[in-house]
Design a protein around this motif. Structure first.
Motif, PDB file in Angstrom:
ATOM      1  N   UNK A 189       0.848  -1.193   0.000  1.00  0.00           N
ATOM      2  CA  UNK A 189       0.000   0.000   0.000  1.00  0.00           C
ATOM      3  C   UNK A 189       0.884   1.244   0.000  1.00  0.00           C
ATOM      4  N   UNK A 190       0.657   2.148  -0.932  1.00  0.00           N
ATOM      5  CA  UNK A 190       1.452   3.363  -1.014  1.00  0.00           C
ATOM      6  C   UNK A 190       1.093   4.301   0.121  1.00  0.00           C
ATOM      7  N   UNK A 191       1.996   5.250   0.371  1.00  0.00           N
ATOM      8  CA  UNK A 191       1.777   6.198   1.471  1.00  0.00           C
ATOM      9  C   UNK A 191       0.566   7.080   1.207  1.00  0.00           C
ATOM     10  N   UNK A 192       0.324   7.422  -0.073  1.00  0.00           N
ATOM     11  CA  UNK A 192      -0.829   8.272  -0.397  1.00  0.00           C
ATOM     12  C   UNK A 192      -2.138   7.543  -0.110  1.00  0.00           C
ATOM     13  N   UNK A 193      -2.176   6.259  -0.453  1.00  0.00           N
ATOM     14  CA  UNK A 193      -3.381   5.482  -0.152  1.00  0.00           C
ATOM     15  C   UNK A 193      -3.578   5.336   1.347  1.00  0.00           C
ATOM     16  N   UNK A 194      -2.469   5.133   2.050  1.00  0.00           N
ATOM     17  CA  UNK A 194      -2.550   4.999   3.504  1.00  0.00           C
ATOM     18  C   UNK A 194      -3.077   6.283   4.136  1.00  0.00           C
ATOM     19  N   UNK A 195      -2.609   7.421   3.649  1.00  0.00           N
ATOM     20  CA  UNK A 195      -3.073   8.709   4.177  1.00  0.00           C
ATOM     21  C   UNK A 195      -4.548   8.930   3.854  1.00  0.00           C
ATOM     22  N   UNK A 196      -4.961   8.511   2.659  1.00  0.00           N
ATOM     23  CA  UNK A 196      -6.369   8.669   2.276  1.00  0.00           C
ATOM     24  C   UNK A 196      -7.275   7.845   3.184  1.00  0.00           C
ATOM     25  N   UNK A 197      -6.832   6.630   3.486  1.00  0.00           N
ATOM     26  CA  UNK A 197      -7.621   5.773   4.387  1.00  0.00           C
ATOM     27  C   UNK A 197      -7.670   6.383   5.779  1.00  0.00           C
ATOM     28  N   UNK A 198      -6.564   6.955   6.227  1.00  0.00           N
ATOM     29  CA  UNK A 198      -6.540   7.590   7.543  1.00  0.00           C
ATOM     30  C   UNK A 198      -7.520   8.763   7.604  1.00  0.00           C
ATOM     31  N   UNK A 199      -7.546   9.555   6.526  1.00  0.00           N
ATOM     32  CA  UNK A 199      -8.472  10.697   6.494  1.00  0.00           C
ATOM     33  C   UNK A 199      -9.920  10.220   6.568  1.00  0.00           C
ATOM     34  N   UNK A 200     -10.224   9.179   5.803  1.00  0.00           N
ATOM     35  CA  UNK A 200     -11.591   8.659   5.820  1.00  0.00           C
ATOM     36  C   UNK A 200     -11.937   8.065   7.183  1.00  0.00           C
ATOM     37  N   UNK A 201     -10.955   7.424   7.803  1.00  0.00           N
ATOM     38  CA  UNK A 201     -11.193   6.839   9.132  1.00  0.00           C
ATOM     39  C   UNK A 201     -11.515   7.922  10.152  1.00  0.00           C
ATOM     40  N   UNK A 202     -10.830   9.069  10.027  1.00  0.00           N
ATOM     41  CA  UNK A 202     -11.098  10.172  10.958  1.00  0.00           C
ATOM     42  C   UNK A 202     -12.508  10.732  10.787  1.00  0.00           C
ATOM     43  N   UNK A 203     -13.086  10.524   9.614  1.00  0.00           N
ATOM     44  CA  UNK A 203     -14.437  11.034   9.365  1.00  0.00           C
ATOM     45  C   UNK A 203     -15.527  10.131   9.949  1.00  0.00           C
ATOM     46  N   UNK A 204     -15.154   8.900  10.292  1.00  0.00           N
ATOM     47  CA  UNK A 204     -16.167   7.920  10.707  1.00  0.00           C
ATOM     48  C   UNK A 204     -16.939   8.308  11.974  1.00  0.00           C
ATOM     49  N   UNK A 255     -14.220  21.103   9.761  1.00  0.00           N
ATOM     50  CA  UNK A 255     -13.204  21.443   8.776  1.00  0.00           C
ATOM     51  C   UNK A 255     -12.364  20.291   8.291  1.00  0.00           C
ATOM     52  N   UNK A 256     -12.635  19.074   8.756  1.00  0.00           N
ATOM     53  CA  UNK A 256     -11.844  17.912   8.342  1.00  0.00           C
ATOM     54  C   UNK A 256     -12.163  17.474   6.919  1.00  0.00           C
ATOM     55  N   UNK A 257     -13.360  17.816   6.431  1.00  0.00           N
ATOM     56  CA  UNK A 257     -13.756  17.407   5.081  1.00  0.00           C
ATOM     57  C   UNK A 257     -13.095  18.353   4.088  1.00  0.00           C
ATOM     58  N   UNK A 258     -12.166  17.809   3.304  1.00  0.00           N
ATOM     59  CA  UNK A 258     -11.398  18.664   2.408  1.00  0.00           C
ATOM     60  C   UNK A 258     -11.691  18.474   0.939  1.00  0.00           C
ATOM     61  N   UNK A 259     -12.569  17.535   0.600  1.00  0.00           N
ATOM     62  CA  UNK A 259     -12.867  17.302  -0.811  1.00  0.00           C
ATOM     63  C   UNK A 259     -14.281  16.754  -0.949  1.00  0.00           C
ATOM     64  N   UNK A 260     -14.774  16.789  -2.183  1.00  0.00           N
ATOM     65  CA  UNK A 260     -16.108  16.248  -2.434  1.00  0.00           C
ATOM     66  C   UNK A 260     -16.157  14.752  -2.152  1.00  0.00           C
ATOM     67  N   UNK A 261     -15.069  14.051  -2.431  1.00  0.00           N
ATOM     68  CA  UNK A 261     -15.033  12.608  -2.180  1.00  0.00           C
ATOM     69  C   UNK A 261     -15.210  12.318  -0.692  1.00  0.00           C
ATOM     70  N   UNK A 262     -14.561  13.127   0.142  1.00  0.00           N
ATOM     71  CA  UNK A 262     -14.711  12.938   1.581  1.00  0.00           C
ATOM     72  C   UNK A 262     -16.125  13.292   2.036  1.00  0.00           C
ATOM     73  N   UNK A 263     -16.710  14.311   1.424  1.00  0.00           N
ATOM     74  CA  UNK A 263     -18.096  14.668   1.752  1.00  0.00           C
ATOM     75  C   UNK A 263     -19.046  13.535   1.366  1.00  0.00           C
ATOM     76  N   UNK A 264     -18.784  12.928   0.207  1.00  0.00           N
ATOM     77  CA  UNK A 264     -19.603  11.791  -0.229  1.00  0.00           C
ATOM     78  C   UNK A 264     -19.469  10.637   0.759  1.00  0.00           C
TER      79      UNK A 264
END
Length: 327
Positions: free
Chosen positions: A1-16, A82-91
Motif C-alpha cells: 500500500x502506497x503512502x498516499x493510499x494509507x493517508x487517504x484511508x486515515x483521512x476517511x477513518x477520521x471522518x467515521x 473542517x476535516x472534510x477537504x474534498x467532495x469525495x470525503x463529503x460523499x
C-alpha cells in the motif's frame, strides 16, 4: 500500500465517528417524526377515514424523510469541523451517515416487532429475521443505497456552501445558515399539513364521516358519593364531528330515562340535579355531575348509557368506564 493510499484511508477513518453520530441523530429524528410527531399531528383527524388525510400524511412523511436524510448528510460534514477537504470525503461522510440512519430505522422496527408480538423466544425471532434479511438482501441494499444517496446530496450541499468561503468564521456561518434552513423546512412540513387539514375541516371544505370519529370517544363514570355520579370525557373527537348537544345521557339503557341536562332531568319526573345545567360537553377532561336518590338504591343499581351524536346524524353508544369510587 502506497503512502498516499494509507493517508487517504486515515483521512476517511477520521471522518467515521462524526459521520456515525450524524447518522444516529438523523435516525433518531426520523423515528421520532414518523411515530410520535405523526401521531400528534394526525390522530385527532385521521379517524375521519377520509382518503385526503391519508394522502396528505403520507406525502408529509415522504417529504420529511427526504429532509431528515439531507440533514443527516449535512451534519456528517458540519460535525467534522473542517476535516472534510474534498467532495469525495463529503460523499463518504454523507454515505456513512445515510447507512447509519437506515440501520437505526431497521433496528427500531425489529425491536418494535419483537415486543409487539410478545415473543418468548427472542433467539428464534432473531434467526427468523436474519433469514428474511438474507432473502431480501437485494431490495434492502437498494433501499440503503437510496437513503445513502439522499444523505450524500445533503453532505454535498453543505460542503459546496463551505467551499465558497475563505475563513473559518465564514465557514461556520455558512454551515449554520444551511442547517438552520433545513431545520426550518422540517418544522414547516411538520406543522403546515395538519394545520391546513384542520382549517379545511373547520371551513367545511371537506365532508367527513363523523360516525367513524365517534368510535374513539371514551367516557368515565365515578360514584363520588352514594347518590352522585360524575361523567368525564376522557377522549373526544374533533368538535366538528359532534353535533350540538354532543351527548345524551340515559338511565337504564338507550330507551330508558333521558337525564342529559337539567331540562331533560326535570321532564323525566325524577329528582335529579345536573351540574353544569347543559350536561357533559365535548371537551377532553370536561366533567358533569348527576345527583339524585335514583343512584342511591344499591338493591337495583341503575345503568348509565351515554350516546354521542355526530354531525352527520349518526348516534353511537359510547364505552363508559365505571371506576366506582364511592366515598
Amino acid at each position: 500500500m502506497t503512502s498516499s493510499n494509507h493517508m487517504a484511508i486515515q483521512r476517511l477513518t477520521r471522518l467515521l465517528p462524526a459521520s456515525l453520530l450524524a447518522g444516529l441523530l438523523g435516525g433518531g429524528l426520523w423515528i421520532f417524526l414518523g411515530t410520535y410527531v405523526n401521531a400528534w399531528c394526525w390522530d385527532d383527524i385521521i379517524c375521519f377515514n377520509h382518503s385526503i388525510f391519508d394522502s396528505i400524511s403520507e406525502l408529509q412523511y415522504i417529504v420529511l424523510t427526504i429532509l431528515v436524510l439531507f440533514l443527516a448528510g449535512m451534519l456528517a460534514v458540519a460535525l467534522q469541523q473542517g476535516e472534510v477537504g474534498s467532495q469525495a470525503q463529503a460523499v463518504f461522510a454523507g454515505g456513512v451517515s445515510g447507512c447509519m440512519v437506515f440501520l437505526i430505522n431497521m433496528v427500531h422496527s425489529e425491536i418494535l416487532d419483537l415486543f409487539s408480538h410478545g415473543s418468548t423466544d427472542p433467539v428464534g425471532h432473531l434467526i427468523f429475521k436474519a433469514s428474511i434479511i438474507i432473502i431480501y438482501t437485494l431490495p434492502l441494499l437498494f433501499l440503503t443505497l437510496m437513503v445513502a444517496v439522499l444523505a450524500v446530496l445533503g453532505a454535498l450541499v453543505l460542503f459546496s456552501s463551505q467551499e465558497k468561503v475563505n475563513t473559518p468564521e465564514e465557514n461556520a456561518r455558512a454551515s449554520r445558515l444551511v442547517l438552520s434552513s433545513i431545520i426550518l423546512l422540517i418544522l414547516t412540513f411538520v406543522a403546515l399539513p395538519p394545520l391546513v387539514a384542520h382549517l379545511m375541516i373547520g371551513a367545511g371544505m371537506i365532508e367527513v364521516s363523523s360516525s367513524v370519529a365517534l368510535i374513539g370517544t371514551f367516557i368515565s363514570l365515578e360514584h363520588t358519593a352514594p347518590d352522585t355520579i360524575v361523567l368525564t370525557a376522557l377522549e373526544v373527537p374533533a368538535t366538528s364531528a359532534l353535533a350540538d348537544p354532543p351527548y345524551s345521557v340515559y338511565i337504564n339503557g338507550f330507551h330508558g330515562v333521558d337525564v342529559s341536562n337539567t331540562s331533560a332531568a326535570a321532564a323525566s319526573g325524577l329528582a335529579i340535579t345536573v351540574e353544569p345545567a347543559n350536561g357533559l360537553q365535548a371537551v377532553e377532561g370536561s366533567k358533569a355531575t348527576w345527583k339524585g336518590a335514583v343512584f342511591e338504591d344499591n338493591s337495583t343499581p341503575v345503568s348509565v348509557t351515554v350516546i354521542a351524536h355526530g354531525t352527520d346524524g349518526s348516534d353511537i353508544e359510547l364505552v363508559v368506564l365505571d371506576h366506582n369510587v364511592q366515598d
